[in-house]
Design a protein around this motif. Structure first.
Motif: not given
Length: 96
Positions: A26, A30, A38-39, A42, A81, A85, A88
């Protein structure tokens, strides 16, 4: 005839190791992945944690509780995670 283990090895270390791998994945996402991707990364990181979980739990060589250990590893990685997120998302709200 199978000989029972007198003192079985603790398996909590393997579960926590997968959680640490999830945190490192993770953090790497980042740092190295652009905001728009990013999604998706992940999800790839969670899949990698699943594979790591299988490898770690198979290395113990014990069949008793295998699915519970893998499930705990993956569920913990999912939570780690998910928390990252959430961070994030909050960081993207307040970024300049």
């Amino acid at each position: 005839m199978a000989v029972p283990e007198l003192v079985p090895r603790r398996t909590i270390g393997g579960i926590i190791a997968v959680w640490i791998v999830a945190a490192l994945v993770g953090i790497a996402i980042a740092v190295f992945v652009p905001l728009g991707w990013r999604a998706q990364w992940l999800a790839v990181g969670l899949a990698a944690c699943l594979i790591v979980s299988f490898v770690v739990q198979l290395s113990y060589g014990r069949s008793q509780g295998f699915t519970q250990r893998v499930g705990a590893s993956v569920l913990g990685a999912f939570v780690v995670l998910g928390i990252l997120s959430l961070g994030f998302g909050l960081a993207s709200l307040f970024s300049v």
